[in-house]
Design a protein around this motif. Structure first.
Motif, PDB file in Angstrom:
ATOM      1  N   GLU A   3       0.834  -1.204   0.000  1.00  0.00           N
ATOM      2  CA  GLU A   3       0.000   0.000   0.000  1.00  0.00           C
ATOM      3  C   GLU A   3       0.867   1.251   0.000  1.00  0.00           C
ATOM      4  O   GLU A   3       1.888   1.326   0.683  1.00  0.00           O
ATOM      5  CB  GLU A   3      -0.885  -0.022   1.242  1.00  0.00           C
ATOM      6  CG  GLU A   3      -1.979   1.016   1.253  1.00  0.00           C
ATOM      7  CD  GLU A   3      -2.956   0.795   2.393  1.00  0.00           C
ATOM      8  OE1 GLU A   3      -4.104   0.397   2.111  1.00  0.00           O
ATOM      9  OE2 GLU A   3      -2.569   0.998   3.559  1.00  0.00           O
ATOM     10  N   LEU A   5       0.410   5.349   0.591  1.00  0.00           N
ATOM     11  CA  LEU A   5      -0.495   6.401   1.052  1.00  0.00           C
ATOM     12  C   LEU A   5      -0.310   7.664   0.228  1.00  0.00           C
ATOM     13  O   LEU A   5       0.813   8.090  -0.035  1.00  0.00           O
ATOM     14  CB  LEU A   5      -0.237   6.711   2.531  1.00  0.00           C
ATOM     15  CG  LEU A   5      -0.409   5.562   3.533  1.00  0.00           C
ATOM     16  CD1 LEU A   5      -0.175   6.070   4.946  1.00  0.00           C
ATOM     17  CD2 LEU A   5      -1.789   4.928   3.397  1.00  0.00           C
ATOM     18  N   VAL A  35      -5.648   9.444   1.485  1.00  0.00           N
ATOM     19  CA  VAL A  35      -5.830   9.855   2.877  1.00  0.00           C
ATOM     20  C   VAL A  35      -6.466  11.242   2.885  1.00  0.00           C
ATOM     21  O   VAL A  35      -5.854  12.217   2.466  1.00  0.00           O
ATOM     22  CB  VAL A  35      -4.491   9.891   3.642  1.00  0.00           C
ATOM     23  CG1 VAL A  35      -4.732  10.277   5.101  1.00  0.00           C
ATOM     24  CG2 VAL A  35      -3.775   8.553   3.546  1.00  0.00           C
ATOM     25  N   TYR A  58      -8.839   6.446   3.341  1.00  0.00           N
ATOM     26  CA  TYR A  58      -8.817   6.654   4.783  1.00  0.00           C
ATOM     27  C   TYR A  58      -9.332   8.057   5.073  1.00  0.00           C
ATOM     28  O   TYR A  58      -8.804   9.043   4.535  1.00  0.00           O
ATOM     29  CB  TYR A  58      -7.401   6.495   5.327  1.00  0.00           C
ATOM     30  CG  TYR A  58      -6.842   5.101   5.175  1.00  0.00           C
ATOM     31  CD1 TYR A  58      -7.356   4.045   5.931  1.00  0.00           C
ATOM     32  CD2 TYR A  58      -5.805   4.828   4.281  1.00  0.00           C
ATOM     33  CE1 TYR A  58      -6.853   2.753   5.801  1.00  0.00           C
ATOM     34  CE2 TYR A  58      -5.295   3.546   4.157  1.00  0.00           C
ATOM     35  CZ  TYR A  58      -5.824   2.518   4.905  1.00  0.00           C
ATOM     36  OH  TYR A  58      -5.322   1.235   4.771  1.00  0.00           O
ATOM     37  N   PRO A  86       2.816   1.324   5.401  1.00  0.00           N
ATOM     38  CA  PRO A  86       2.803   1.442   3.941  1.00  0.00           C
ATOM     39  C   PRO A  86       4.206   1.362   3.348  1.00  0.00           C
ATOM     40  O   PRO A  86       5.205   1.541   4.047  1.00  0.00           O
ATOM     41  CB  PRO A  86       2.201   2.841   3.719  1.00  0.00           C
ATOM     42  CG  PRO A  86       2.633   3.604   4.927  1.00  0.00           C
ATOM     43  CD  PRO A  86       2.574   2.618   6.066  1.00  0.00           C
ATOM     44  N   VAL A  89       4.868   7.065   1.352  1.00  0.00           N
ATOM     45  CA  VAL A  89       3.861   8.116   1.492  1.00  0.00           C
ATOM     46  C   VAL A  89       4.163   9.182   0.445  1.00  0.00           C
ATOM     47  O   VAL A  89       5.293   9.687   0.376  1.00  0.00           O
ATOM     48  CB  VAL A  89       3.877   8.750   2.894  1.00  0.00           C
ATOM     49  CG1 VAL A  89       2.815   9.848   2.992  1.00  0.00           C
ATOM     50  CG2 VAL A  89       3.664   7.706   3.973  1.00  0.00           C
TER      51      VAL A  89
END
Length: 317
Positions: A3, A5, A35, A58, A86, A89
């Motif tokens: 994942e 973000l 996010v 999220y 994750p 980012v």
């Protein structure tokens, strides 16, 4: 796949284009997860994020996240990183985005890369540094890679994701509440795209000659659906507002097309635009440094060339 973000940039519930670029970039490296921090997420916003590949969204909808300056968002991301582990980012390389990236790196004991113009396998980033004088490739060696990517570095491309929403609860420290936002003033937005996000930018420099003559630059920009920029010489002379200055001491842009009219190409200006995909220079001085950087150059008086170019574009529409 791991994942990744992506911090959502939004204004009054409308997802900004740079977020769609980041989701597209994240798809090439892993599984994108958007996010959203703060209240105001809408069904349209969720649909847009899912359209560009967000498998998860999220949502930290607490009003507290936007009542204070920057720090709450960094804390929220740090908690999410600790919880979800994750692969990386991604944030937009805006003024706020870069501050969040720096704070997040400290909180997670991770490396951070800012102003990336590309990101490849292994999260190796392409950067233009030292005022644009050196192009490098960089990689985070510690913790979770945190990368601030310049707008327009990636063309946004839709590819549907699940868009599964997950609420997150954020606990803020007292330190994150040290600086409260007491007022927001909405800046009136014209019909032109935002300078840092525009796909096409038309900039004028000292060669424009006066504030009145910037109407020539604006005319070409409007014909192309572009944003208007200016060199430091033009803004210092009072010919155009400083908020539109492109360069090392102004804004950094990476459009698909950058047209520099009457700009000599000083290093401080080049630092703010040389990552543009295609650069067109118009200058009556054949020795102007801007021609060293340009993909296409026109040696001539901008007051003759630009109006003809504008008219030709209008005729072809």
């Amino acid at each position: 796949m791991s994942e990744i973000l992506v911090l959502v940039e939004q204004v009054e519930g409308e997802v900004k284009k740079v977020t769609l670029e980041l989701l597209t970039l994240a798809r090439s490296l892993g599984t994108p997860a958007a996010v959203w921090l703060g209240p105001g997420i809408t069904a349209d916003a969720k649909a847009k994020l899912a359209e560009y590949g967000a498998e998860k969204i999220y949502v930290g909808g607490s009003e507290e996240l936007v009542q204070y300056v920057v720090a709450p968002k960094a804390e929220a991301l740090a908690q999410l990183v600790a919880d979800k582990s994750p692969a990386a980012v991604l944030v937009a390389a805006t003024a706020e985005g870069k501050e969040i990236a720096g704070r997040l790196a400290v909180k997670t004991d991770s490396g951070v890369i800012t102003d990336a113009v590309g990101l490849g396998e292994g999260f190796v980033a392409d950067q233009s540094i030292f005022g644009g004088g050196v192009n490098v490739r960089a990689k985070v060696r510690r913790g979770t890679p945190i990368v601030a990517v310049r707008p327009n570095s990636t063309a946004p491309a839709p590819s549907a994701g699940a868009g599964a929403e997950e609420e997150i609860s954020v606990t803020l420290s007292e330190a994150a509440k040290a600086t409260r936002v007491v007022e927001r003033v909405k800046q009136e937005k014209g019909a032109r795209p935002e300078l840092t996000e525009a796909a096409i930018v038309v900039s004028g420099g000292r060669g424009v000659g006066s504030a009145e003559n910037f109407s020539v630059i604006e005319g070409l920009a409007d014909a192309l659906g572009a944003a208007v920029g200016a060199s430091r010489a033009a803004t210092d002379a009072g010919w155009y507002p400083h908020q539109f200055q492109v360069g090392q001491t102004g804004k950094t842009v990476s459009p698909q097309l950058y047209i520099a009219a009457g700009i000599s190409g000083a290093i401080q200006h080049r630092a703010g635009m040389q990552t543009a995909k295609t650069i067109v220079a118009i200058n009556k001085d054949p020795e102007a440094p801007i021609f060293e950087l340009a993909d296409y150059g026109v040696v001539g008086d901008l007051h003759q060339v630009v109006p003809q170019l504008t008219e030709e574009i209008k005729n072809r529409k």
